[in-house]
Design an enzyme around this catalytic site. Structure first.
Site, short mmCIF file in Angstrom:
data_model
loop_
_atom_site.label_atom_id
_atom_site.label_comp_id
_atom_site.label_asym_id
_atom_site.label_seq_id
_atom_site.Cartn_x
_atom_site.Cartn_y
_atom_site.Cartn_z
N VAL A 74 -43.37 -49.17 -47.08
CA VAL A 74 -43.97 -47.84 -46.91
C VAL A 74 -42.90 -46.76 -47.09
O VAL A 74 -43.15 -45.71 -47.69
CB VAL A 74 -44.69 -47.73 -45.54
CG1 VAL A 74 -45.16 -46.30 -45.29
CG2 VAL A 74 -45.87 -48.68 -45.49
N GLY A 75 -41.69 -47.04 -46.62
CA GLY A 75 -40.60 -46.08 -46.76
C GLY A 75 -40.30 -45.72 -48.20
O GLY A 75 -40.01 -44.58 -48.54
N GLU A 81 -35.86 -44.97 -41.35
CA GLU A 81 -35.37 -46.11 -40.57
C GLU A 81 -36.31 -47.26 -40.89
O GLU A 81 -37.48 -47.24 -40.52
CB GLU A 81 -35.43 -45.80 -39.06
CG GLU A 81 -34.59 -44.63 -38.62
CD GLU A 81 -33.11 -44.93 -38.59
OE1 GLU A 81 -32.72 -46.09 -38.83
OE2 GLU A 81 -32.34 -44.00 -38.33
N SER A 88 -41.82 -49.82 -42.21
CA SER A 88 -41.43 -50.88 -43.13
C SER A 88 -40.73 -50.31 -44.37
O SER A 88 -40.96 -49.15 -44.75
CB SER A 88 -42.67 -51.66 -43.57
OG SER A 88 -43.59 -50.78 -44.18
N THR A 89 -39.91 -51.13 -44.98
CA THR A 89 -39.20 -50.71 -46.19
C THR A 89 -40.21 -50.39 -47.30
O THR A 89 -40.03 -49.42 -48.06
CB THR A 89 -38.22 -51.82 -46.62
OG1 THR A 89 -37.21 -51.92 -45.59
CG2 THR A 89 -37.54 -51.51 -47.94
N CYS A 93 -36.84 -53.95 -35.29
CA CYS A 93 -36.11 -53.83 -36.54
C CYS A 93 -34.68 -54.33 -36.40
O CYS A 93 -34.05 -54.71 -37.38
CB CYS A 93 -36.12 -52.39 -37.01
SG CYS A 93 -35.63 -51.26 -35.73
N ASN A 151 -44.01 -50.50 -32.71
CA ASN A 151 -43.25 -51.46 -31.90
C ASN A 151 -42.54 -50.84 -30.70
O ASN A 151 -42.47 -51.46 -29.64
CB ASN A 151 -42.29 -52.26 -32.79
CG ASN A 151 -41.33 -51.40 -33.55
OD1 ASN A 151 -41.53 -50.20 -33.70
ND2 ASN A 151 -40.27 -52.01 -34.06
N GLU A 173 -30.14 -41.71 -36.70
CA GLU A 173 -30.79 -41.14 -35.54
C GLU A 173 -29.85 -41.26 -34.35
O GLU A 173 -28.86 -41.99 -34.40
CB GLU A 173 -32.10 -41.88 -35.25
CG GLU A 173 -33.04 -41.77 -36.43
CD GLU A 173 -34.50 -42.00 -36.09
OE1 GLU A 173 -34.84 -43.14 -35.75
OE2 GLU A 173 -35.28 -41.03 -36.19
P1 NAP Z 1 -45.44 -49.39 -41.39
O1 NAP Z 1 -46.64 -50.14 -41.78
O2 NAP Z 1 -44.48 -49.01 -42.41
O3 NAP Z 1 -45.98 -48.10 -40.60
C1 NAP Z 1 -45.12 -47.17 -40.00
C2 NAP Z 1 -45.84 -45.85 -39.88
O4 NAP Z 1 -46.12 -45.37 -41.20
C3 NAP Z 1 -47.18 -45.92 -39.17
O5 NAP Z 1 -47.38 -44.74 -38.42
C4 NAP Z 1 -48.17 -46.01 -40.33
O6 NAP Z 1 -49.44 -45.55 -39.99
C5 NAP Z 1 -47.49 -45.08 -41.33
N1 NAP Z 1 -47.90 -45.29 -42.71
C6 NAP Z 1 -48.46 -46.39 -43.27
N2 NAP Z 1 -48.71 -46.18 -44.56
C7 NAP Z 1 -48.32 -44.91 -44.85
C8 NAP Z 1 -48.33 -44.10 -46.03
N3 NAP Z 1 -48.79 -44.56 -47.18
N4 NAP Z 1 -47.82 -42.86 -45.95
C9 NAP Z 1 -47.33 -42.38 -44.79
N5 NAP Z 1 -47.31 -43.09 -43.64
C10 NAP Z 1 -47.80 -44.35 -43.67
O7 NAP Z 1 -44.63 -50.16 -40.31
P2 NAP Z 1 -45.18 -50.89 -39.03
O8 NAP Z 1 -45.96 -52.05 -39.51
O9 NAP Z 1 -45.85 -49.93 -38.13
O10 NAP Z 1 -43.82 -51.29 -38.32
C11 NAP Z 1 -43.08 -52.40 -38.72
C12 NAP Z 1 -41.90 -52.05 -39.60
O11 NAP Z 1 -41.16 -50.96 -39.07
C13 NAP Z 1 -40.92 -53.16 -39.74
O12 NAP Z 1 -40.57 -53.35 -41.08
C14 NAP Z 1 -39.70 -52.70 -38.97
O13 NAP Z 1 -38.50 -53.24 -39.37
C15 NAP Z 1 -39.76 -51.26 -39.12
N6 NAP Z 1 -39.07 -50.59 -38.03
C16 NAP Z 1 -37.85 -50.03 -38.27
C17 NAP Z 1 -37.15 -49.40 -37.25
C18 NAP Z 1 -35.83 -48.78 -37.49
O14 NAP Z 1 -35.40 -47.98 -36.69
N7 NAP Z 1 -35.15 -49.07 -38.56
C19 NAP Z 1 -37.70 -49.35 -35.99
C20 NAP Z 1 -38.94 -49.93 -35.77
C21 NAP Z 1 -39.62 -50.54 -36.82
P3 NAP Z 1 -50.63 -46.54 -39.49
O15 NAP Z 1 -50.01 -47.77 -39.00
O16 NAP Z 1 -51.29 -45.73 -38.45
O17 NAP Z 1 -51.51 -46.75 -40.66
#
Ligand code: NAP
Ligand code: MG
Length: 455
Positions: free
Chosen positions: A211-212, A229, A208-209, A263, A131, A433
């Protein structure tokens, strides 16, 4: 190596192809980072600071190119993209000040001199979402490097382009080989390998929460340091004594900025019941007036969603019988468009109000008292951001203290500043951060005792 086809979400066309990294490439990047670490940590503080400043200058020289790349790849308005790359520059400049200031403590003790140091961790794995691709990367890369770590950065597969450019720019700016490595590949492969890798000392993750949660569990195997985050479902609390015009003017972009894929999106607009009609009347033209369209047009305020999958996920929360009170515009034709949408009135436990939609959908929820507002704001698993709109300063501070959230603004919808800490309460994350706080998460504390009176 297969190729990642990078899609431009406003046109649905392939804009670039880049090699897709796998576990082997991660291992090679970690090995490069590990080999580079002893020399990098030994770089004199002033030299490390200068290299980070040079990197910032090199980004400035290519700001327009990077902003255009980010705007096209993430589908974000070019004006926003310029601002984001500007923040990348400011982030490197801010942390360039750290190597010469990252002092710790001298604690008086008997029999000798005691010193406490902040030491770099070694190789750190940074995993970032699509994002705000380069901006969020910089929030991690800059403090990590400033503290003397070497980095393996994994951008999201959907948006790898600016991170790959950053790797090249860093080398051109004089950063030693191996200090900053980028691996573009799927999270389930490359991200997971970083989490498992015994030579990676820390994972900093934004995403995302869900994956986190997996990352925290995986990192436990090797006792890695972890900062997370994660998601949010933040409240925008509007009291009847607020400047309603100002609150209604600010509320749309507090949700619909970055097409709601933020987020920090204040996607729950809590409005004191007595002000509801007036607020919605002011909100309507503000939402309908949002310029949704071509990310590369200067006037555009909102672009498409990142992918067809994301658009479908958002559409799920707006079924035909949803209480749509206001709907903005969206272009026809190719592109993953979704109009800015306001649901009202909604109950805080409705699915659209409880779950992070990560798209341009806002829920308006009425409340009856200050206590009620705080209760509703806190009835969520998240705690990342938020706003309070009121003309009563004492109430503003009371409510700010009572809401369980990492960041909150009063009569404003801003969330992040380079110099101040950013991060979540509850399931929105762990650690902070930006600001000086981030440096603590890229270092370990070492205590050294030097006996001066015997041993
Ligand atoms: P995501 O699906 O959790 O992916 C985030 C990153 O993690 C990507 O680089 C993804 O790689 C990687 N990933 C996916 N599965 C993984 C695994 N099993 N092990 C290690 N890494 C893995 O999140 P998103 O869909 O990209 O982003 C949306 C989410 O991010 C929302 O929930 C949003 O709230 C959150 N977000 C939070 C903040 C904050 O600062 N708190 C900021 C921005 C976004 P690939 O996509 O390349 O597979
Ligand atoms: Mg994802």
């Amino acid at each position: 190596m297969s190729a990642i086809e990078v899609i431009e979400p406003a046109t649905e066309r392939v804009m670039a192809e880049v090699p897709r990294a796998g576990a082997e490439e991660v291992d090679a990047a970690v090995a490069r980072a590990k080999a580079a670490f002893p020399a990098w940590r030994a770089v004199a503080p002033a030299d490390r600071a200068r290299l980070l400043r040079d990197l910032a200058d090199a980004i400035v020289a290519r700001l327009e190119e990077l902003a255009t790349l980010e705007a096209r790849n993430a589908g974000k308005p070019i004006g926003d993209a310029r601002g984001e790359i500007g923040m990348v520059v400011e982030t490197f400049r801010f942390y360039a000040g750290a190597p010469e200031r990252l002092l710790w403590q001298t604690i008086p003790v008997a029999g000798g001199v005691d010193m406490t140091f902040r030491e770099p961790l070694g190789v750190v794995g940074l995993i970032v979402p699509w994002n705000f691709p380069l901006t969020i990367a910089s929030w991690k890369v800059a403090p990590a490097l400033a503290a003397g770590n070497c980095v393996v950065l994994k951008p999201a597969e959907l948006t790898p382009l600016t991170a790959l450019e950053l790797e090249k720019i860093a080398l051109e700016a004089g950063l030693p080989e191996g200090v900053l490595n980028v691996v573009a590949g799927p999270g389930s492969v490359c991200g997971q390998r970083l989490v498992e890798h015994p030579d990676v000392a820390k994972i900093a993750f934004t995403g995302s929460t869900e994956v986190g949660r997996g990352i925290a569990a995986g990192a436990a195997q090797t006792i890695k340091r972890v900062t997370l985050e994660l998601g949010g479902k933040s409240a925008n609390v509007v009291f009847a004594d607020a400047d309603l015009e100002a609150a209604a003017a600010a509320a749309p972009m507090a949700v619909f900025g970055n097409a709601g894929q933020d987020c920090c999106a204040r996607s729950r607009i809590l409005v004191e019941r007595s002000a509801m009609d007036g607020f919605l009347a002011a909100l309507q033209p503000a939402v309908e007036g949002i310029a949704v369209g071509d990310p590369l047009e200067d006037a555009t305020q909102m672009g498409p969603l990142i992918s067809a999958g994301q658009r479908d996920a958002v559409a799920f929360y707006v079924p035909d019988d949803a209480p749509v009170a206001i709907r903005g515009s969206a272009p026809d034709g190719p592109g993953y468009w979704f109009p800015p949408t306001v649901l009202a009135p909604v109950s805080n436990d409705d699915r659209a109000a409880a779950e992070e939609i990560f798209g341009p959908v806002a829920c308006v929820i009425p409340f009856d008292s200050e206590e009620d507002a705080v209760r509703l704001a806190n009835e969520t698993i998240y705690g990342l951001s938020g706003s309070i709109w009121t003309g009563d300063g004492a109430r503003a501070l009371r409510v700010a203290r009572a809401i369980d959230t990492g960041v909150i603004s009063i009569n404003s919808n801003t969330s992040v500043r380079v110099s101040t800490p950013f991060g979540g309460f509850k399931q929105s994350g762990v650690g902070r951060e930006l600001g000086p706080d981030a440096l603590e998460h890229y270092t370990d504390v070492k205590n050294v005792y030097y006996a001066t009176e015997g041993s």
